[in-house]
Write an enzyme that holds these catalytic residues in place. Structure first.
Site, PDB file in Angstrom:
ATOM      1  N   ASN A 130      21.401 -46.712 -10.723  1.00  0.00           N
ATOM      2  CA  ASN A 130      21.726 -44.997 -10.870  1.00  0.00           C
ATOM      3  C   ASN A 130      23.148 -44.832 -10.347  1.00  0.00           C
ATOM      4  OD1 ASN A 130      21.751 -42.289 -10.269  1.00  0.00           O
ATOM      5  ND2 ASN A 130      19.634 -42.398  -9.430  1.00  0.00           N
ATOM      6  N   GLU A 159      23.418 -35.894 -10.673  1.00  0.00           N
ATOM      7  CA  GLU A 159      22.936 -37.070 -10.921  1.00  0.00           C
ATOM      8  C   GLU A 159      22.286 -37.154 -12.141  1.00  0.00           C
ATOM      9  OE1 GLU A 159      19.199 -37.700  -8.493  1.00  0.00           O
ATOM     10  OE2 GLU A 159      19.481 -39.471  -8.312  1.00  0.00           O
TER      11      GLU A 159
HETATM   12  N1  CDV Z   1      16.717 -38.058  -6.650  1.00  0.00           N
HETATM   13  C1  CDV Z   1      16.674 -38.112  -5.560  1.00  0.00           C
HETATM   14  O1  CDV Z   1      17.242 -38.875  -5.027  1.00  0.00           O
HETATM   15  N2  CDV Z   1      15.785 -37.092  -4.884  1.00  0.00           N
HETATM   16  C2  CDV Z   1      15.376 -37.206  -3.484  1.00  0.00           C
HETATM   17  C3  CDV Z   1      14.170 -36.428  -3.432  1.00  0.00           C
HETATM   18  C4  CDV Z   1      12.953 -37.477  -3.958  1.00  0.00           C
HETATM   19  C5  CDV Z   1      13.450 -36.357  -1.916  1.00  0.00           C
HETATM   20  C6  CDV Z   1      16.280 -36.229  -2.710  1.00  0.00           C
HETATM   21  O2  CDV Z   1      16.806 -37.017  -1.574  1.00  0.00           O
HETATM   22  O3  CDV Z   1      16.778 -35.286  -2.976  1.00  0.00           O
END
Ligand code: CDV
Length: 313
Positions: free
Chosen positions: A110, A47
């Site tokens: 995103n 990501e």
């Molecule tokens: N980038 C993310 O979506 N991170 C989330 C964190 C914040 C819990 C995840 O689910 O890994």
């Protein structure tokens, strides 16, 4: 029958805020070439793979925020990745911050794209489950401002015919939600590709911190098994700008078993030879949705005469 897709989970170590796009793309190119030399058809990057994980900071100035976004894909900075993929005949999946003009306004998502072996974009996904918060929360050791910087994805969970199979994309927090896999599972998905940035420390629930790796594997292994699909999950790992992020990039078989994993918190490739036809053994038996799923009996209790309505949420 066998339909083999050899996939490389192309984990990244930390990306510093000062690192430039060309510097990051150079790292991606090294992983892409390593994947090709290991016989991969496809490399999966994390990501927001082109920059540091910027939602950890609160910015007010839009120009500061927009510096982390791509206005086109390929962009000038990412063109070498597309060119090299085409030259080598290898596909890739890439997460990035997308800025676009849509419906007469500027929008930010995103996003992730799937690029085929000819260097063409075969599919795009915009993250649906945006975690974190929208306002500055100074009590946190670091921020998680995805709800401030991105709109909720508006493309659903589509699947794409590519690499001789049916592919789906999702991003980070999406992997924790069964709906993500099931919506793609109902479309016959055979391989789900996803990247993540997961801090070890979860400010609202620090009691979960020592379970971060367990939960990471748990959700992807159950999503794979319950939908008879391969799942490839790839981290941006290590200590990035003072925030520890988990690694544990994995490739999960439709059985739910792990078949490959990264073992460091840096740039690393884990390779797996995945037979897409292995999905059939699950899709045609225990998880034959058409034969065994009973959605008509799943509730909406409120519609039954005399039933107690569910509480308002
Ligand atoms: N980038 C993310 O979506 N991170 C989330 C964190 C914040 C819990 C995840 O689910 O890994």
């Amino acid at each position: 029958m066998t339909r083999i897709v050899t996939v490389g989970a192309a984990q990244l170590g930390p990306i510093a805020r000062a690192e430039t796009r060309p510097q990051v793309v150079k790292r991606l190119l090294e992983l892409l070439r390593a994947a090709k030399s290991h016989g991969c058809d496809l490399a999966v990057f994390p990501e927001l793979a082109l920059t540091t994980f910027f939602p950890r900071w609160y910015f007010e100035r839009q120009d500061e925020i927009d510096a982390f976004f791509e206005r086109a894909m390929p962009s000038a900075a990412t063109q070498p990745l597309f060119d090299e993929a085409k030259r080598l005949g290898i596909g890739f999946c890439l997460g990035y911050a997308e800025l676009c003009e849509e419906d007469g306004r500027t929008r930010r998502f995103n996003s992730a794209i799937l690029v085929d072996q000819a260097g063409r974009i075969a599919g795009k996904y915009r993250k649906v489950h945006l975690p974190g918060h929208a306002g500055h929360e100074p009590w946190r050791r670091f921020q998680h401002l995805e709800k401030r910087y991105f709109e909720t994805g508006n493309l659903g969970f589509p699947v794409f015919r590519a690499f001789g199979g049916i592919f789906g994309l999702c991003i980070c927090n999406d992997r924790r939600w069964p709906e993500t896999y099931r919506v793609m599972g109902l479309q016959g998905v055979e391989m789900v590709l996803l990247g993540y940035n997961t801090p070890v420390h979860n400010p609202p629930a620090p009691e979960h911190d020592n379970l971060a790796n367990f939960h990471n594997a748990l959700v992807m292994q159950s999503g794979a098994y319950q939908n008879g699909t391969w799942v490839v999950g790839v981290a941006k790992a290590g200590c990035e700008e003072g925030v520890e992020q988990i690694g544990n990039s994995i490739v999960v078989a439709p059985s739910g078993e792990l078949v490959a994993a990264c073992s460091t918190l840096g740039d690393e490739l884990a390779v797996a030879r995945c037979d897409l036809d292995l999905c059939n053994s699950y899709k045609n038996t225990v998880f034959n949705f058409a034969r065994h799923r009973e959605p008509q009996h799943y509730g909406l209790i409120v519609e039954r005469k005399g039933a107690v309505p569910p509480p308002e949420v």
